[in-house]
Write a protein that holds these residues in place. Structure first.
Motif, PDB file in Angstrom:
ATOM      1  N   GLN A 189       0.816  -1.220   0.000  1.00  0.00           N
ATOM      2  CA  GLN A 189       0.000   0.000   0.000  1.00  0.00           C
ATOM      3  C   GLN A 189       0.851   1.273   0.000  1.00  0.00           C
ATOM      4  O   GLN A 189       0.461   2.290   0.563  1.00  0.00           O
ATOM      5  CB  GLN A 189      -0.941   0.013   1.209  1.00  0.00           C
ATOM      6  CG  GLN A 189      -1.849  -1.189   1.309  1.00  0.00           C
ATOM      7  CD  GLN A 189      -2.795  -1.323   0.130  1.00  0.00           C
ATOM      8  OE1 GLN A 189      -3.339  -0.331  -0.357  1.00  0.00           O
ATOM      9  NE2 GLN A 189      -2.979  -2.540  -0.347  1.00  0.00           N
ATOM     10  N   LEU A 190       1.992   1.251  -0.648  1.00  0.00           N
ATOM     11  CA  LEU A 190       2.850   2.433  -0.739  1.00  0.00           C
ATOM     12  C   LEU A 190       2.340   3.331  -1.861  1.00  0.00           C
ATOM     13  O   LEU A 190       2.146   2.878  -2.985  1.00  0.00           O
ATOM     14  CB  LEU A 190       4.295   2.023  -1.002  1.00  0.00           C
ATOM     15  CG  LEU A 190       5.344   3.136  -0.956  1.00  0.00           C
ATOM     16  CD1 LEU A 190       5.491   3.670   0.461  1.00  0.00           C
ATOM     17  CD2 LEU A 190       6.683   2.613  -1.470  1.00  0.00           C
ATOM     18  N   LEU A 191       2.124   4.596  -1.575  1.00  0.00           N
ATOM     19  CA  LEU A 191       1.651   5.558  -2.562  1.00  0.00           C
ATOM     20  C   LEU A 191       2.844   6.134  -3.309  1.00  0.00           C
ATOM     21  O   LEU A 191       3.761   6.701  -2.704  1.00  0.00           O
ATOM     22  CB  LEU A 191       0.861   6.682  -1.881  1.00  0.00           C
ATOM     23  CG  LEU A 191       0.430   7.844  -2.780  1.00  0.00           C
ATOM     24  CD1 LEU A 191      -0.530   7.368  -3.867  1.00  0.00           C
ATOM     25  CD2 LEU A 191      -0.194   8.954  -1.942  1.00  0.00           C
ATOM     26  N   GLY A 199      10.547  13.483 -11.198  1.00  0.00           N
ATOM     27  CA  GLY A 199      10.789  12.870  -9.903  1.00  0.00           C
ATOM     28  C   GLY A 199       9.735  11.852  -9.549  1.00  0.00           C
ATOM     29  O   GLY A 199       8.597  11.906 -10.026  1.00  0.00           O
ATOM     30  N   VAL A 200      10.115  10.903  -8.707  1.00  0.00           N
ATOM     31  CA  VAL A 200       9.211   9.880  -8.196  1.00  0.00           C
ATOM     32  C   VAL A 200       9.293   9.919  -6.676  1.00  0.00           C
ATOM     33  O   VAL A 200      10.384   9.765  -6.105  1.00  0.00           O
ATOM     34  CB  VAL A 200       9.575   8.481  -8.724  1.00  0.00           C
ATOM     35  CG1 VAL A 200       8.663   7.424  -8.111  1.00  0.00           C
ATOM     36  CG2 VAL A 200       9.481   8.433 -10.242  1.00  0.00           C
ATOM     37  N   GLU A 201       8.155  10.141  -6.019  1.00  0.00           N
ATOM     38  CA  GLU A 201       8.101  10.217  -4.563  1.00  0.00           C
ATOM     39  C   GLU A 201       7.211   9.104  -4.028  1.00  0.00           C
ATOM     40  O   GLU A 201       6.162   8.805  -4.606  1.00  0.00           O
ATOM     41  CB  GLU A 201       7.559  11.575  -4.109  1.00  0.00           C
ATOM     42  CG  GLU A 201       8.425  12.751  -4.526  1.00  0.00           C
ATOM     43  CD  GLU A 201       7.920  14.057  -3.957  1.00  0.00           C
ATOM     44  OE1 GLU A 201       6.966  14.012  -3.139  1.00  0.00           O
ATOM     45  OE2 GLU A 201       8.462  15.111  -4.320  1.00  0.00           O
ATOM     46  N   CYS A 202       7.656   8.521  -2.917  1.00  0.00           N
ATOM     47  CA  CYS A 202       6.913   7.442  -2.266  1.00  0.00           C
ATOM     48  C   CYS A 202       6.433   7.930  -0.899  1.00  0.00           C
ATOM     49  O   CYS A 202       7.224   8.480  -0.112  1.00  0.00           O
ATOM     50  CB  CYS A 202       7.792   6.208  -2.107  1.00  0.00           C
ATOM     51  SG  CYS A 202       8.351   5.492  -3.678  1.00  0.00           S
ATOM     52  N   ARG A 210       6.545  11.311   3.674  1.00  0.00           N
ATOM     53  CA  ARG A 210       7.362  10.878   2.548  1.00  0.00           C
ATOM     54  C   ARG A 210       8.423   9.915   3.058  1.00  0.00           C
ATOM     55  O   ARG A 210       9.177  10.225   3.983  1.00  0.00           O
ATOM     56  CB  ARG A 210       8.013  12.078   1.877  1.00  0.00           C
ATOM     57  CG  ARG A 210       8.780  11.713   0.607  1.00  0.00           C
ATOM     58  CD  ARG A 210       9.562  12.893   0.058  1.00  0.00           C
ATOM     59  NE  ARG A 210       8.675  13.987  -0.321  1.00  0.00           N
ATOM     60  CZ  ARG A 210       8.580  15.125   0.344  1.00  0.00           C
ATOM     61  NH1 ARG A 210       9.312  15.311   1.454  1.00  0.00           N
ATOM     62  NH2 ARG A 210       7.788  16.087  -0.058  1.00  0.00           N
ATOM     63  N   CYS A 211       8.495   8.738   2.437  1.00  0.00           N
ATOM     64  CA  CYS A 211       9.463   7.732   2.863  1.00  0.00           C
ATOM     65  C   CYS A 211      10.605   7.546   1.874  1.00  0.00           C
ATOM     66  O   CYS A 211      11.505   6.738   2.114  1.00  0.00           O
ATOM     67  CB  CYS A 211       8.774   6.391   3.120  1.00  0.00           C
ATOM     68  SG  CYS A 211       7.833   5.754   1.723  1.00  0.00           S
ATOM     69  N   GLY A 212      10.570   8.226   0.738  1.00  0.00           N
ATOM     70  CA  GLY A 212      11.663   8.131  -0.223  1.00  0.00           C
ATOM     71  C   GLY A 212      11.331   8.857  -1.500  1.00  0.00           C
ATOM     72  O   GLY A 212      10.163   9.137  -1.802  1.00  0.00           O
ATOM     73  N   LEU A 268      13.076  -0.706  -5.851  1.00  0.00           N
ATOM     74  CA  LEU A 268      12.870   0.370  -4.886  1.00  0.00           C
ATOM     75  C   LEU A 268      14.034   0.537  -3.915  1.00  0.00           C
ATOM     76  O   LEU A 268      14.155   1.575  -3.267  1.00  0.00           O
ATOM     77  CB  LEU A 268      11.578   0.110  -4.095  1.00  0.00           C
ATOM     78  CG  LEU A 268      10.269   0.197  -4.891  1.00  0.00           C
ATOM     79  CD1 LEU A 268       9.086  -0.037  -3.978  1.00  0.00           C
ATOM     80  CD2 LEU A 268      10.136   1.521  -5.602  1.00  0.00           C
ATOM     81  N   ARG A 269      14.905  -0.436  -3.839  1.00  0.00           N
ATOM     82  CA  ARG A 269      16.036  -0.326  -2.929  1.00  0.00           C
ATOM     83  C   ARG A 269      17.231   0.397  -3.544  1.00  0.00           C
ATOM     84  O   ARG A 269      18.187   0.704  -2.838  1.00  0.00           O
ATOM     85  CB  ARG A 269      16.460  -1.734  -2.481  1.00  0.00           C
ATOM     86  CG  ARG A 269      15.386  -2.456  -1.691  1.00  0.00           C
ATOM     87  CD  ARG A 269      15.711  -3.911  -1.512  1.00  0.00           C
ATOM     88  NE  ARG A 269      15.649  -4.634  -2.788  1.00  0.00           N
ATOM     89  CZ  ARG A 269      15.778  -5.962  -2.903  1.00  0.00           C
ATOM     90  NH1 ARG A 269      15.963  -6.698  -1.805  1.00  0.00           N
ATOM     91  NH2 ARG A 269      15.719  -6.545  -4.080  1.00  0.00           N
ATOM     92  N   THR A 270      17.182   0.663  -4.860  1.00  0.00           N
ATOM     93  CA  THR A 270      18.298   1.344  -5.534  1.00  0.00           C
ATOM     94  C   THR A 270      17.767   2.530  -6.320  1.00  0.00           C
ATOM     95  O   THR A 270      16.657   2.463  -6.873  1.00  0.00           O
ATOM     96  CB  THR A 270      19.034   0.384  -6.479  1.00  0.00           C
ATOM     97  OG1 THR A 270      18.105  -0.105  -7.463  1.00  0.00           O
ATOM     98  CG2 THR A 270      19.620  -0.792  -5.709  1.00  0.00           C
TER      99      THR A 270
END
Length: 683
Positions: A189-191, A199-202, A210-212, A268-270
């Motif tokens: 459920q990450l937006l 840009g891409v924001e999570c 904001r988590c990343g 998502l980790r890189t």
């Protein structure tokens, strides 16, 4: 249905074919369907699967039972039921639909984002509620655990409408000037929000923090110096909990294009993509989907839909329709793809190599298999020739050039070159063809005015056999079958059957043997007529051989007569001959008497006589029925043991009957009936 092949993969366009206008009458519609073969052979997968002008979006519900599509003009949304293969309902709106999203697993709840900054919520029965957002919207997503509807648009804020409380919540503030697209990961459920600045924001919906974030960067050089420009993010799609696909649009510097449109695959980790796929068109990528069983990616822009491998980016196949693509909907784990285009028709494609057909149109699998088996290979502009044909035409020197394309045991060549070479090598071919046609016309005229007994020149033996088998009087001797479809078999020399060939003898061995026997008989008859009585090859003449055959047949007839008379005498006497009895027979070749062993006469005796001799049955008098059938009944005699056993059982039953006591005086025990035992009442 139209079939195309790209990259060795067959793609079936189910929407191809002619369409009937809506304004014609039903009578004209039936007439067109009756006369036009193309209209009769078309496949209408879903009835009325179209829009008046163009379609802008298309989606499939979570349960897979309904297809929702939006279009113009007027702005409207249509729902199609795949069980009925037809349209379920249609609703018109006041403004054009930018995006719509399903709020439930079926069609009962959905929300539409309109071009006039309105949000319309619809229920199963129809329109439910309308609200307005501060800025023009571009995309929306629904977070089901919190009932929050996220709307992104021409603003740095992400609007949040809570459908449970029925009010707007505090918006999310991004670092970009405007947002273009949003997507929620179904696993955690990450937006995820894509911005116009690349840009891409999570964001975490639980804490609204904001988590990343990461940047889809593009380093370029312009006249003003070093700058870092980032292309806009136009599409987002999750494959699983970690893999994210990002579709981009190219940036511009002084009117010059910086890069081609591409799809980037991220972990998502890189912060760097592990795969990039270029579309080679200056059009933004607007739709992305994943096929998990074969690890394929479907990415589409306005020009084409490209299907490629997720592991290395190698192309699988591509679809390029005639009109611009607005949206693509892929049915998960199937081979069905729907497209909303700038045309009244909404396109339906079926790719068997990608997956099987959905359950509601499973007939497509068998249909495509039959088409692949019976698909003819037609070359209208080419002629197939063999090596001997090339020698006849004098074109053997063209082998190995581009004018001949090798195929199996021959070659394909241009039909125009073939006609020219044939005209040069056979200049009188047309003259001979013309003479043959004239001769056929003259024969037809002669046959019509002169009635003579026709003698078949072609397949006369076959005609005789057919007439002998049918045993009917044939009116037209030239056509023994009586069917005009096979008349040329007895008039055209091209249909002549060579009965002397090895192929004919192999297929018709019995007919070949009969013909050989008939031929020998005719030769023998001819020899008899000429009076040739000498022996051939050491054998006796025909007269002596025929007399010997007559004597042999007479002797065998006499032996058979004696045997029948002897068996009849034994049957009348009712006696059975001894085993090993002998019968004298006269040998055919001489007068010597031979004795042979014959089988016992017991097996030849009738059933009644054998039973009567054995003493096991008494024979009743035979009688005849009214229908002429004869019947004979036998009554079997029982042995002494059976009779004794039967008598013992009879005596035993009589004894038991005498000793038995009657139960009539015993009364049933009930609640009101007293029970007495030895004169006393028992409770």
């Amino acid at each position: 249905m139209q079939v195309t092949t790209a990259g060795g993969v067959k793609v079936y366009n189910l929407s191809a074919g002619k369409s009937l206008p809506e304004w014609i009458s039903e009578r004209k519609r039936r007439a067109l369907l009756k006369n036009d073969l193309g209209l009769r052979r078309r496949i209408e997968l879903l009835q009325d699967f179209s829009m008046p002008i163009a379609s802008t979006g298309i989606q499939v519900t979570a349960d897979g039972q309904y297809i929702m599509a939006s279009g113009v003009y007027k702005p409207r949304i249509r729902c199609y039921d795949v069980k009925q293969l037809s349209m379920k309902f249609e609703r018109c709106l006041d403004a054009e639909i930018v995006k719509f999203h399903m709020l439930s697993e079926d069609y009962s709840k959905f929300v539409c984002l309109l071009s006039d900054r309105q949000l319309e919520i619809h229920a199963q029965y129809g329109f439910y509620y309308r609200t307005r957002i501060p800025k023009f919207g571009r995309d929306l997503s629904y977070h089901s655990p919190s009932c929050d509807l996220y709307i992104v648009g021409a603003s740095s804020e992400v609007y949040r409408l809570n459908l449970d409380q029925g009010r707007y919540m505090a918006p999310l503030h991004t670092n970009a000037r405007s947002c273009t697209v949003c997507e929620i990961n179904p696993h955690h459920q990450l937006l995820t929000i894509g911005t116009e600045q690349g840009g891409v924001e999570c964001w975490d919906p639980r804490s609204n923090t904001r988590c990343g974030q990461m940047a889809v960067s593009l380093d370029t050089m312009d006249s003003g110096g070093d700058t870092t420009l980032q292309p806009a993010v136009t599409a987002l799609k999750y494959k699983n909990s970690l893999t994210l696909a990002v579709g981009t649009a190219s940036g511009q510097v002084n009117g010059s294009k910086l890069s081609e449109m591409r799809v980037l695959l991220y972990d998502l980790r890189t912060p760097t993509p592990f795969l990039e796929k270029d579309h080679h068109y200056s059009i933004p990528v607007h739709s992305i989907a994943f096929q998990r069983s074969q690890d394929l990616v479907l990415s589409a822009d306005a020009k084409a839909l490209r299907i490629w491998h997720c592991s290395d980016g190698s192309p699988f196949t591509a679809i390029e329709p005639e009109h611009a693509i607005n949206s693509v909907c892929y049915l998960p784990e199937t081979g069905m793809v729907f497209m909303a285009c700038e045309d009244s028709k909404m396109l339906s494609y079926y790719i068997p190599a990608v997956g099987h057909a959905p359950r509601w149109c499973s007939f497509l699998d068998s249909l495509t298999e039959e088409l692949e088996e019976a698909e003819p290979v037609v070359y209208d502009d080419y002629k197939f020739v063999t090596s001997s044909d090339l020698d006849t035409l004098g074109l053997s020197h063209l082998v190995g050039t581009n004018l001949l394309r090798g195929y199996m045991h021959g070659y394909f060549m241009d039909i125009r070159l073939y006609h020219k070479a044939k005209a040069v090598s056979q200049p009188f071919a047309y003259r001979e063809y013309r003479k043959e046609k004239i001769r056929q016309k003259i024969d037809e005229q002669r046959a019509s005015r002169v009635k003579e007994k026709k003698v078949l020149r072609v397949n006369s033996e076959l005609a005789k056999r057919l007439m002998e088998d049918t045993k009917k009087t044939v009116k037209d001797v030239s056509n023994p079958l009586g069917d005009n479809r096979f008349a040329a078999m007895f008039s055209d020399a091209n249909f002549q059957i060579d009965e002397e060939s090895e192929e004919f003898r192999a297929v018709h061995p019995v007919l070949a043997k009969a013909k050989l026997k008939k031929k020998k008989l005719e030769e023998k008859q001819a020899d008899i007529e000429r009076g040739e009585s000498e022996e051939r090859e050491g054998r006796p003449s025909d007269e002596s051989s025929s007399s010997d055959e007559e004597e042999e047949r007479a002797a065998w007839r006499e032996v058979a007569r004696l045997r029948r008379s002897k068996m009849a005498e034994e049957g009348e006497k009712g006696s059975v001959g001894e085993e090993g009895a002998k019968v004298e027979m006269v040998a055919v070749s001489g007068g010597d008497r031979l004795s042979i062993q014959r089988p016992s006469t017991v097996s030849r005796a009738s059933l009644g006589k054998r039973l009567e001799r054995e003493g096991g049955a008494s024979l009743a008098t035979p009688h005849s029925s009214s229908l002429g059938n004869k019947e004979m009944k036998f009554s079997l005699k029982k042995s002494e043991v059976e009779t004794t056993h039967k008598q013992r059982m009879r005596d035993h039953r009589i004894e038991r009957r005498k000793l038995g006591r009657s139960a009539k005086k015993i009364l049933p025990k009930t609640r009101n009936t007293p029970v007495f035992w030895k004169g006393r009442r028992v409770k």
